[in-house]
Write a protein that holds these residues in place. Structure first.
Motif, mmCIF file in Angstrom:
data_model
loop_
_atom_site.group_PDB
_atom_site.id
_atom_site.type_symbol
_atom_site.label_atom_id
_atom_site.label_comp_id
_atom_site.label_asym_id
_atom_site.label_seq_id
_atom_site.Cartn_x
_atom_site.Cartn_y
_atom_site.Cartn_z
ATOM 1 N N ASN A 87 5.606 -0.216 2.404
ATOM 2 C CA ASN A 87 6.171 -0.079 3.753
ATOM 3 C C ASN A 87 5.199 0.651 4.684
ATOM 4 O O ASN A 87 4.971 0.231 5.834
ATOM 5 C CB ASN A 87 7.490 0.687 3.689
ATOM 6 C CG ASN A 87 8.653 -0.206 3.330
ATOM 7 O OD1 ASN A 87 8.579 -1.417 3.426
ATOM 8 N ND2 ASN A 87 9.741 0.395 2.907
ATOM 9 N N ASN A 88 4.639 1.746 4.199
ATOM 10 C CA ASN A 88 3.695 2.505 5.021
ATOM 11 C C ASN A 88 2.451 1.682 5.340
ATOM 12 O O ASN A 88 1.893 1.783 6.452
ATOM 13 C CB ASN A 88 3.297 3.788 4.300
ATOM 14 C CG ASN A 88 4.465 4.745 4.137
ATOM 15 O OD1 ASN A 88 5.410 4.735 4.932
ATOM 16 N ND2 ASN A 88 4.416 5.575 3.111
ATOM 17 N N ALA A 89 2.019 0.875 4.381
ATOM 18 C CA ALA A 89 0.835 0.034 4.619
ATOM 19 C C ALA A 89 1.115 -1.031 5.672
ATOM 20 O O ALA A 89 0.264 -1.322 6.529
ATOM 21 C CB ALA A 89 0.397 -0.613 3.308
ATOM 22 N N VAL A 90 2.308 -1.618 5.636
ATOM 23 C CA VAL A 90 2.677 -2.619 6.651
ATOM 24 C C VAL A 90 2.667 -2.005 8.045
ATOM 25 O O VAL A 90 2.111 -2.564 9.006
ATOM 26 C CB VAL A 90 4.056 -3.224 6.324
ATOM 27 C CG1 VAL A 90 4.569 -4.066 7.484
ATOM 28 C CG2 VAL A 90 3.973 -4.077 5.067
ATOM 29 N N LEU A 91 3.278 -0.823 8.172
ATOM 30 C CA LEU A 91 3.322 -0.157 9.477
ATOM 31 C C LEU A 91 1.930 0.278 9.934
ATOM 32 O O LEU A 91 1.594 0.168 11.130
ATOM 33 C CB LEU A 91 4.259 1.050 9.399
ATOM 34 C CG LEU A 91 5.737 0.734 9.145
ATOM 35 C CD1 LEU A 91 6.530 2.024 8.965
ATOM 36 C CD2 LEU A 91 6.320 -0.084 10.285
ATOM 37 N N ALA A 92 1.115 0.759 8.980
ATOM 38 C CA ALA A 92 -0.238 1.193 9.347
ATOM 39 C C ALA A 92 -1.093 0.010 9.797
ATOM 40 O O ALA A 92 -1.825 0.107 10.799
ATOM 41 C CB ALA A 92 -0.893 1.902 8.164
ATOM 42 N N GLU A 93 -1.009 -1.094 9.089
ATOM 43 C CA GLU A 93 -1.791 -2.268 9.480
ATOM 44 C C GLU A 93 -1.352 -2.805 10.839
ATOM 45 O O GLU A 93 -2.193 -3.188 11.678
ATOM 46 C CB GLU A 93 -1.642 -3.360 8.415
ATOM 47 C CG GLU A 93 -2.589 -4.537 8.572
ATOM 48 C CD GLU A 93 -2.092 -5.556 9.587
ATOM 49 O OE1 GLU A 93 -2.948 -6.202 10.235
ATOM 50 O OE2 GLU A 93 -0.864 -5.685 9.744
ATOM 51 N N ALA A 94 -0.030 -2.823 11.071
ATOM 52 C CA ALA A 94 0.464 -3.283 12.369
ATOM 53 C C ALA A 94 -0.015 -2.369 13.487
ATOM 54 O O ALA A 94 -0.399 -2.833 14.578
ATOM 55 C CB ALA A 94 1.991 -3.353 12.348
ATOM 56 N N GLY A 95 -0.025 -1.049 13.237
ATOM 57 C CA GLY A 95 -0.491 -0.113 14.261
ATOM 58 C C GLY A 95 -1.966 -0.269 14.564
ATOM 59 O O GLY A 95 -2.385 -0.270 15.738
ATOM 60 N N LEU A 96 -2.783 -0.411 13.522
ATOM 61 C CA LEU A 96 -4.219 -0.575 13.735
ATOM 62 C C LEU A 96 -4.529 -1.890 14.449
ATOM 63 O O LEU A 96 -5.394 -1.938 15.341
ATOM 64 C CB LEU A 96 -4.955 -0.515 12.397
ATOM 65 C CG LEU A 96 -4.940 0.837 11.672
ATOM 66 C CD1 LEU A 96 -5.605 0.716 10.309
ATOM 67 C CD2 LEU A 96 -5.627 1.908 12.508
ATOM 68 N N SER A 97 -3.824 -2.947 14.064
ATOM 69 C CA SER A 97 -4.057 -4.237 14.732
ATOM 70 C C SER A 97 -3.557 -4.208 16.173
ATOM 71 O O SER A 97 -4.128 -4.869 17.054
ATOM 72 C CB SER A 97 -3.351 -5.349 13.954
ATOM 73 O OG SER A 97 -3.888 -5.461 12.652
#
Length: 222
Positions: A87-97
């Motif tokens: 879950n944290n990885a999904v949110l982090a990737e969305a934020g960086l993108s």
């Protein structure tokens, strides 16, 4: 306090460049310590249990104790930690993108879709609603899976404890039954001895009385 994972990933991507594979490496580096911390604390708690001590007494090596005995008992907690990390990885990737330093075209990213949909919020708001709802549903679904995994692990542990207690109870009953039978036999034997002794006493007293009567009759006749 620990260094923020998303900020560290942002620094790594800014220094070493953006792209799909760089995002994977950066997120893996920043989220590995959290998994290691959870695994270490759980292994430390499990190594003091009785089954680990019994395995050591039986001659099991460290690797066998770690992977055969301790790891299956920490599976539920580790799976929950993995789902939370996903879950944290999904949110982090969305934020960086979303910031433009994550996944680049022509690769698909929910965060970049949100960034591109900002110019159409008034004309076509569904452009932003679709990726936003997808992120929310993905995170919510994985969170529910993590919760169910934790409950399943707790139920399995409770079932194992109940089975072990039931087996111990059966063994105790099986061991106590013969001794109870012997005690019952001893009690019944003692009661039979007492009854026979009482019967013998009564018969002996009757014989003495009969002999006294015969002697009295013979004396009067004389």
């Amino acid at each position: 306090a620990s260094f923020p994972s998303v900020l560290l990933a942002l620094v790594l991507v800014s220094v070493f460049g953006s792209g799909k594979y760089m995002i994977i490496v950066a997120l893996g580096i920043v989220f590995i310590p959290s998994f290691a911390r959870v695994a270490r604390s759980e292994f430390i708690a499990q190594k003091e249990r009785d089954y680990v001590k019994n395995a050591k007494l039986m001659g099991a090596g460290p690797l066998r104790i770690m992977f055969v005995h301790i790891l299956p008992n920490t599976r539920g907690i580790l799976l929950s930690a993995i789902t939370i990390g996903f879950n944290n990885a999904v949110l982090a990737e969305a934020g960086l993108s979303y910031l433009g330093i994550g996944t680049q075209p022509t690769d698909v990213s929910l965060g970049r879709m949100l960034a591109e949909a900002q110019g159409y919020l008034l004309k076509a708001p569904w452009f932003a609603l679709a990726p936003g709802i997808t992120i929310v549903l993905t995170v919510l679904g994985i969170s529910l899976i993590s919760e169910s995994l934790g409950k399943t692990g707790a139920v399995r542990k409770a079932a194992k404890k109940a089975k072990s207690k039931l087996a111990k109870g059966k063994d105790t009953v099986g061991k106590a039954a013969p001794s109870t039978f012997v005690v019952d036999r001893e009690i019944s034997g003692a009661e039979s001895i007492r009854s026979s002794a009482a019967t013998g006493t009564e018969s002996g007293t009757g014989n003495i009385l009969l002999r006294a009567e015969h002697m009295t009759v013979a004396f009067h006749e004389d």
